[in-house]
Write a protein that holds these residues in place. Structure first.
Motif, PDB file in Angstrom:
ATOM      1  N   VAL A 238       0.946  -1.259  -0.114  1.00 32.41           N
ATOM      2  CA  VAL A 238       0.331  -0.372   0.183  1.00 32.41           C
ATOM      3  C   VAL A 238       0.436   1.260  -0.492  1.00 32.41           C
ATOM      4  O   VAL A 238       1.626   1.256   0.953  1.00 32.41           O
ATOM      5  CB  VAL A 238      -1.382   0.153   0.746  1.00 32.41           C
ATOM      6  N   ASN A 239       0.169   1.952  -1.302  1.00 31.11           N
ATOM      7  CA  ASN A 239       1.454   3.552  -1.141  1.00 31.11           C
ATOM      8  C   ASN A 239       3.222   3.129  -0.965  1.00 31.11           C
ATOM      9  O   ASN A 239       3.554   3.509  -0.460  1.00 31.11           O
ATOM     10  CB  ASN A 239       0.965   4.178  -0.129  1.00 31.11           C
ATOM     11  N   ASP A 240       3.711   2.072  -0.806  1.00 32.39           N
ATOM     12  CA  ASP A 240       4.735   0.967  -2.087  1.00 32.39           C
ATOM     13  C   ASP A 240       5.739   1.124  -0.452  1.00 32.39           C
ATOM     14  O   ASP A 240       6.403   1.311  -0.297  1.00 32.39           O
ATOM     15  CB  ASP A 240       5.796   2.713  -2.176  1.00 32.39           C
TER      16      ASP A 240
ATOM     17  N   ASP B 292      -5.033   7.525   7.710  1.00 35.04           N
ATOM     18  CA  ASP B 292      -4.459   6.594   7.087  1.00 35.04           C
ATOM     19  C   ASP B 292      -6.086   5.762   6.437  1.00 35.04           C
ATOM     20  O   ASP B 292      -6.020   5.039   5.931  1.00 35.04           O
ATOM     21  CB  ASP B 292      -3.780   5.640   7.831  1.00 35.04           C
TER      22      ASP B 292
ATOM     23  N   GLU C 154      -5.982   4.863   3.554  1.00 37.97           N
ATOM     24  CA  GLU C 154      -4.783   3.021   2.583  1.00 37.97           C
ATOM     25  C   GLU C 154      -5.235   1.611   3.386  1.00 37.97           C
ATOM     26  O   GLU C 154      -5.103   1.078   3.020  1.00 37.97           O
ATOM     27  CB  GLU C 154      -3.604   3.811   3.862  1.00 37.97           C
TER      28      GLU C 154
ATOM     29  N   GLU D   4      -3.607  13.460  -0.606  1.00 39.33           N
ATOM     30  CA  GLU D   4      -2.917  12.108  -1.471  1.00 39.33           C
ATOM     31  C   GLU D   4      -4.321  10.504  -2.133  1.00 39.33           C
ATOM     32  O   GLU D   4      -2.742   9.989  -2.836  1.00 39.33           O
ATOM     33  CB  GLU D   4      -1.604  11.488  -0.645  1.00 39.33           C
ATOM     34  N   MET D   5      -4.972  10.266  -1.412  1.00 35.93           N
ATOM     35  CA  MET D   5      -5.628   9.329  -2.018  1.00 35.93           C
ATOM     36  C   MET D   5      -5.664   8.932  -3.048  1.00 35.93           C
ATOM     37  O   MET D   5      -5.144   7.749  -3.578  1.00 35.93           O
ATOM     38  CB  MET D   5      -6.780   9.306  -1.511  1.00 35.93           C
TER      39      MET D   5
ATOM     40  N   ASN E 289      -2.770  10.019  -5.569  1.00 40.97           N
ATOM     41  CA  ASN E 289      -1.570   9.133  -6.148  1.00 40.97           C
ATOM     42  C   ASN E 289      -1.695   7.937  -4.510  1.00 40.97           C
ATOM     43  O   ASN E 289      -0.799   6.906  -6.248  1.00 40.97           O
ATOM     44  CB  ASN E 289      -1.164  10.402  -5.517  1.00 40.97           C
ATOM     45  N   LYS E 290      -2.072   7.337  -4.220  1.00 40.80           N
ATOM     46  CA  LYS E 290      -1.720   5.729  -3.775  1.00 40.80           C
ATOM     47  C   LYS E 290      -2.703   5.062  -4.229  1.00 40.80           C
ATOM     48  O   LYS E 290      -2.159   4.310  -4.580  1.00 40.80           O
ATOM     49  CB  LYS E 290      -1.995   5.807  -2.170  1.00 40.80           C
TER      50      LYS E 290
ATOM     51  N   PHE F 231      -0.863   4.991  -8.143  1.00 42.86           N
ATOM     52  CA  PHE F 231       0.602   3.870  -8.440  1.00 42.86           C
ATOM     53  C   PHE F 231       0.705   2.476  -8.508  1.00 42.86           C
ATOM     54  O   PHE F 231       1.344   2.084  -8.867  1.00 42.86           O
ATOM     55  CB  PHE F 231       1.134   4.126  -6.599  1.00 42.86           C
ATOM     56  N   ASP F 232      -0.881   2.294  -8.136  1.00 41.54           N
ATOM     57  CA  ASP F 232      -1.169   0.848  -8.480  1.00 41.54           C
ATOM     58  C   ASP F 232      -1.711   0.704  -9.600  1.00 41.54           C
ATOM     59  O   ASP F 232      -2.378  -0.520 -10.426  1.00 41.54           O
ATOM     60  CB  ASP F 232      -1.763   0.650  -7.132  1.00 41.54           C
TER      61      ASP F 232
END
Length: 268
Positions: free
Chosen positions: A70-72, A116, A119, A187-188, A190-191, A194-195
């Protein structure tokens, strides 16, 4: 609904959490399908305020032990299971010490949303899919309840789009009246990007408030149920104009017939 396989994925389910619109329907609908001879599974997060001893949760070692990114960041997945007494309904709990150990569901003691929560929703979605893959259980329908489960349709349509297990599965989302104020982490988006989820698919997540999250979920669902009588006019209008098959609100005494017909005639 005999022998149909339906996976229920919910933010909240009774008897494990307090009664509200989401937690009650997340119990009543699976029970209805179970009573009709359908095969069901329920998934929910294992929040820290669920009493494991009272509800007899136990860890399933063969399903646990995987790491989800999750988010790297690598986050260990723990799976617990329990049965709803008298109903022979199995409930799977997605757990992780970092995300779900705290002794509340969505907010701290002051009523402030956990920073969070975005996430936690991503982890929950991935945890459900990975566990169902391990179970090798192919659902005809995945029925999503509550915003903590709202990332699941998005991830199934993009991140897991090549999973053969779900190639025939239809996604139904029940949309309830607003259940949190404000926005999740900005930032959700972007998270989720990311996937590998494309920008244009999740434009709504630029403003991760309740309505925009539900709009993104609706657009990735195959059918929609209006689950609250007092759903906001803007979300109601969005559902009606989405082009998706949708079921208008059905009161408690009429939902069983309405949901069964909707599953059979609009979804399957």
């Amino acid at each position: 609904m005999k022998d149909k396989r339906i996976l229920y994925v919910s933010s909240e389910v009774v008897p494990y959490l307090a009664e509200n619109e989401v937690s009650l329907m997340s119990y009543d609908v699976p029970k209805m399908v179970n009573d009709q001879g359908g095969q069901i599974r329920i998934f929910m997060p294992r929040y820290g305020n669920i009493n494991e001893r009272r509800h007899q949760l136990h860890e399933v070692i063969r399903l646990s032990g995987m790491n989800l990114v999750v988010n790297d960041l690598d986050m260990p997945l723990i799976i617990k299971v329990a049965s709803i007494p008298k109903e022979r309904i199995q409930v799977y709990f997605i757990d992780n010490d970092e995300y779900f150990k705290r002794k509340a569901t969505f907010t701290d003691e002051e009523g402030v949303m956990y920073p969070d929560n975005d996430e936690r929703a991503i982890f929950f979605a991935k945890g459900v899919v990975e566990t169902v893959k391990k179970l090798n259980w192919v659902p005809d329908i995945i029925h999503v309840h509550g915003w903590m489960a709202a990332m699941l349709p998005i991830y199934l349509k993009h991140y897991y789009k090549n999973e053969a297990l779900f190639s025939e599965t239809k996604i139904v989302t029940s949309v309830y009246s607003q259940s949190f104020e404000g926005v999740l982490d900005v930032e959700m988006i972007n998270k989720v990007k990311f996937d590998g989820v494309p920008d244009e698919a999740i434009v709504d997540l630029e403003t991760p408030d309740y309505e925009h999250i539900m709009k993104a979920t609706i657009m990735h669902s195959d059918a929609v149920i209006i689950a609250s009588e007092n759903l906001s006019p803007s979300l109601t209008k969005f559902i009606e104009s989405s082009g998706k098959p949708f079921l208008p609100f059905a009161p408690k005494d009429k939902f069983a017939e309405a949901y069964t017909n909707f599953y059979k005639n609009e979804v399957l």
